[in-house]
Design an enzyme around this catalytic site. Sequence first.
Site, mmCIF file in Angstrom:
data_model
loop_
_atom_site.group_PDB
_atom_site.id
_atom_site.type_symbol
_atom_site.label_atom_id
_atom_site.label_comp_id
_atom_site.label_asym_id
_atom_site.label_seq_id
_atom_site.Cartn_x
_atom_site.Cartn_y
_atom_site.Cartn_z
ATOM 1 N N ASP A 1 -0.143 -7.486 1.416
ATOM 2 C CA ASP A 1 0.416 -6.196 1.551
ATOM 3 C C ASP A 1 2.154 -6.153 1.890
ATOM 4 O O ASP A 1 2.454 -5.251 2.562
ATOM 5 C CB ASP A 1 -0.169 -5.567 3.024
ATOM 6 C CG ASP A 1 0.112 -3.734 2.918
ATOM 7 O OD1 ASP A 1 0.040 -3.212 1.966
ATOM 8 O OD2 ASP A 1 0.334 -3.358 4.171
ATOM 9 N N HIS B 1 0.847 -1.133 -0.079
ATOM 10 C CA HIS B 1 -0.037 -0.017 0.035
ATOM 11 C C HIS B 1 0.872 1.255 -0.001
ATOM 12 O O HIS B 1 0.417 2.127 -0.214
ATOM 13 C CB HIS B 1 -0.980 -0.006 1.189
ATOM 14 C CG HIS B 1 -0.395 0.367 2.453
ATOM 15 N ND1 HIS B 1 0.208 -0.692 3.436
ATOM 16 C CD2 HIS B 1 -0.214 1.543 3.048
ATOM 17 C CE1 HIS B 1 0.751 -0.128 4.393
ATOM 18 N NE2 HIS B 1 0.619 1.271 4.407
ATOM 19 N N SER C 1 4.740 2.044 7.918
ATOM 20 C CA SER C 1 4.631 0.852 6.897
ATOM 21 C C SER C 1 5.839 0.601 6.100
ATOM 22 O O SER C 1 6.493 1.539 5.619
ATOM 23 C CB SER C 1 3.470 1.310 6.264
ATOM 24 O OG SER C 1 2.152 1.145 6.925
#
Length: 451
Positions: A210, A180, A287
């Site tokens: 992901d 993402h 992330s």
Amino acid sequence: MNENDFQENKKILTVTPQQREFLKQNYLEYCFKNSLAPEKFISKHNKALIWVIFALSLAVFQACMIYDISKGTSDISDTAYEDSIPDSSSSDDDNNESSADDSVKNTDSDINLSVVPKPSPDSENYTDNNGKYTSEGIAAAVRPSVVEIYTFSDKNYEQIYGTGSGIIMNTDGYIITNAHVLESGQSFTAVTYDGSEHKASVVGRDAKTDLAVVKIDADPSLVPAEFGNSDDVVLGEQVMAIGNPGGLAGSITGGYVSGLNRKIKADSTGFEMNCIQTDAAISPGNSGGALVNMYGQVIGITSSKYVSSSYEGLGFAITINDAKPVIDELISNGYISGRYKIGITFYGKGYAAAAFETETGFDYPQDIDGILITSLDDKCDISGTELQPWDFITEIEGKTVTDYDSVMDALEGKRADDTVKAHAVRITDKNGGRKEFDIQFRLMPDTSGDY
């Protein structure tokens, strides 16, 4: 004298001034003989005069008090101010005398706040006797292996769309991150801990897990991370998260392993991954960053997509052991084999009513449990069936489907090129007329990584 005569005389009874004075003298004599305090006879005029005098006296008294208090406060303030500042014209002898309030005045200009250097650590590597790093050692050893990734929405590296983190895998320039982080990007750069900026290209991405891999030019000065066996992680173990939350490069947070083998669904795909639960802060920008044990080994890849938005101090990192096969296949193939797509877009039951009524002009059928189809991909096999936009699919492989999760459950175990059966319903008129039919289609291979 009868009763009527008495009442008549009572009405005209009066007391003359002479009689009043006589009664007064007798009353005073009575009080004197019996040691009683006589009642004072004061006229209404005199009473009013006394009240006026009393009020004026009270007003004068209050005014005097206010004036005295004000004057006294001013005198005190002046005195305190004068006492707190030495008179520059006074002699040294006067300065050495004690003031009335016994205050101590510092005349030594050499007294200053002392700042001393931090003591050197026991070891240059910031490790203890067991070979574990201190938190300072983690920062020194692992931070150079974490980069900041910039995603641009144009191909000219001008319009920044977002930022995230990545972990240097080797000196060949391979960097692990989250899928993402690269979403909606047309171009990418990776900035290393020393501020060097490198253009990056996407090797492969998999939105289902992901996970993604990007690559920069090979450079022997790159500092690869050391990856540990996440099966060796124990509950309560101290860990640290390294990333770039909010664009704050190289941020480090600490915590503990709060849980193991947590099957957590990503909020975007609903796909479960095996995760390490930690209370180390994981925020957007973290992330793709590293969750590290105190030996400096990366044991997990942090992702804000697996962070709970409902509870404080509840973050998750994809375990390295579960990420490894995905990463290896992305590097070798550029995609994950076996991924498929149906070729439809749809609304779940909870969101379908407004769109259905707007597009068709029909009342939404409350008795239908299913997904509302909004479009079909003409490159997929399902587009050749009887199914049309604004039809409902109520069952796939005999299982009721009402949302994304139930569709994935119905397709569990299926792979690309497998054949699937489904039941559909079409509303044909405003009176709720309907047509029910079955379709059969083939799942299409999906190498896009979009899942």
